[in-house]
Design a protein around this motif. Structure first.
Motif, PDB file in Angstrom:
ATOM      1  N   GLU A 104       4.302  -2.687  14.116  1.00 31.03           N
ATOM      2  CA  GLU A 104       4.753  -1.284  14.044  1.00 31.03           C
ATOM      3  C   GLU A 104       6.092  -1.044  13.026  1.00 31.03           C
ATOM      4  O   GLU A 104       6.046  -0.104  12.475  1.00 31.03           O
ATOM      5  N   TYR A 107       4.668  -1.091   9.715  1.00 27.52           N
ATOM      6  CA  TYR A 107       3.966   0.197   9.282  1.00 27.52           C
ATOM      7  C   TYR A 107       5.050   1.618   9.122  1.00 27.52           C
ATOM      8  O   TYR A 107       4.933   1.992   8.044  1.00 27.52           O
ATOM      9  N   ARG A 108       6.045   1.235   9.937  1.00 28.67           N
ATOM     10  CA  ARG A 108       6.993   2.716   9.613  1.00 28.67           C
ATOM     11  C   ARG A 108       7.814   2.257   8.434  1.00 28.67           C
ATOM     12  O   ARG A 108       7.890   3.442   7.984  1.00 28.67           O
ATOM     13  N   THR A 110       6.786   1.049   5.922  1.00 25.03           N
ATOM     14  CA  THR A 110       6.042   1.142   4.560  1.00 25.03           C
ATOM     15  C   THR A 110       5.888   2.484   4.746  1.00 25.03           C
ATOM     16  O   THR A 110       5.852   3.224   3.375  1.00 25.03           O
ATOM     17  N   MET A 111       5.409   3.353   5.696  1.00 26.63           N
ATOM     18  CA  MET A 111       5.324   4.796   5.708  1.00 26.63           C
ATOM     19  C   MET A 111       6.479   5.640   5.241  1.00 26.63           C
ATOM     20  O   MET A 111       6.492   6.474   4.498  1.00 26.63           O
ATOM     21  N   ARG A 113       8.604   4.354   3.235  1.00 17.72           N
ATOM     22  CA  ARG A 113       8.731   4.116   1.819  1.00 17.72           C
ATOM     23  C   ARG A 113       7.698   5.048   0.842  1.00 17.72           C
ATOM     24  O   ARG A 113       8.074   5.525   0.008  1.00 17.72           O
ATOM     25  N   VAL A 114       6.585   5.018   1.587  1.00 23.47           N
ATOM     26  CA  VAL A 114       5.471   6.072   0.859  1.00 23.47           C
ATOM     27  C   VAL A 114       6.299   7.475   0.846  1.00 23.47           C
ATOM     28  O   VAL A 114       6.087   8.105   0.110  1.00 23.47           O
ATOM     29  N   GLU A 115       6.578   7.974   1.878  1.00 26.84           N
ATOM     30  CA  GLU A 115       7.360   9.188   2.009  1.00 26.84           C
ATOM     31  C   GLU A 115       8.531   9.217   0.880  1.00 26.84           C
ATOM     32  O   GLU A 115       8.656  10.356   0.288  1.00 26.84           O
ATOM     33  N   LYS A 118       6.820   9.670  -2.486  1.00 32.43           N
ATOM     34  CA  LYS A 118       6.299  11.092  -2.657  1.00 32.43           C
ATOM     35  C   LYS A 118       7.541  11.972  -2.793  1.00 32.43           C
ATOM     36  O   LYS A 118       7.292  12.973  -3.748  1.00 32.43           O
TER      37      LYS A 118
END
Length: 163
Positions: A104, A107-108, A110-111, A113-115, A118
């Motif tokens: 988790e 995942y958090r 990674t998310m 980093r994705v944000e 963006k």
């Protein structure tokens, strides 16, 4: 619900497999030693002295009798095995929970980093759009200046020609 009493512990002896190996002589010795300390006549200021002494006597009676001790030992071994199984189960559950928490967090991260990517892309796009607009405005300004200069030049030329 019935409360389990470990009679070896009541007598001050080691419990579990070690307690099962205790001889009758050691049990009697432990009982006498503890009885001297817990006897109600010796500890008059303790209101629970009678109950503690009766509990001690009860434990001694169970461990002194060969049949009741065999039954108690069998029950004790079952409880020890159940506790070990429960501990293993808990450790497996803890490992699963820790693995889930790690996944988790990953995942958090990674998310997040994705944000972040963006947002950075949006900023770059806006900067690029701003640059393009700025370049367009500069080109337009140059074109307009050329046109104005051309008009001025034409006007001057016309004036020169008319003279």
């Amino acid at each position: 619900m019935e409360v389990f009493v470990d009679h070896y512990i009541v007598l001050g002896l080691p419990s579990g497999e070690e307690g099962i190996k205790t001889s009758e002589k050691e049990i009697t010795k432990a009982y006498r030693s503890k009885a001297l300390k817990l006897h109600p006549d010796k500890s008059r200021d303790n209101p629970d002295a009678v109950n503690e002494f009766q509990r001690l006597q009860s434990s001694y009676e169970i461990l002194k009798d060969e049949n009741s001790r065999r039954d108690f030992d069998a029950d004790l071994l079952i409880r020890i095995r159940q506790q070990k199984v429960k501990q293993r189960s808990n450790s497996k559950e803890n490992r699963r929970r820790k693995m889930f928490e790690r996944e988790e967090r990953s995942y958090r991260t990674t998310m997040a980093r994705v944000e972040e990517i963006k947002i950075m892309n949006m900023m770059h796009e806006r900067e690029e759009i701003g640059r393009v607009r700025m370049m367009s405005a500069m080109e337009e300004s140059k074109r307009m200046r050329r046109c104005v200069l051309d008009d001025k030049t034409r006007a001057r030329l016309m004036n020169n020609l008319m003279r």
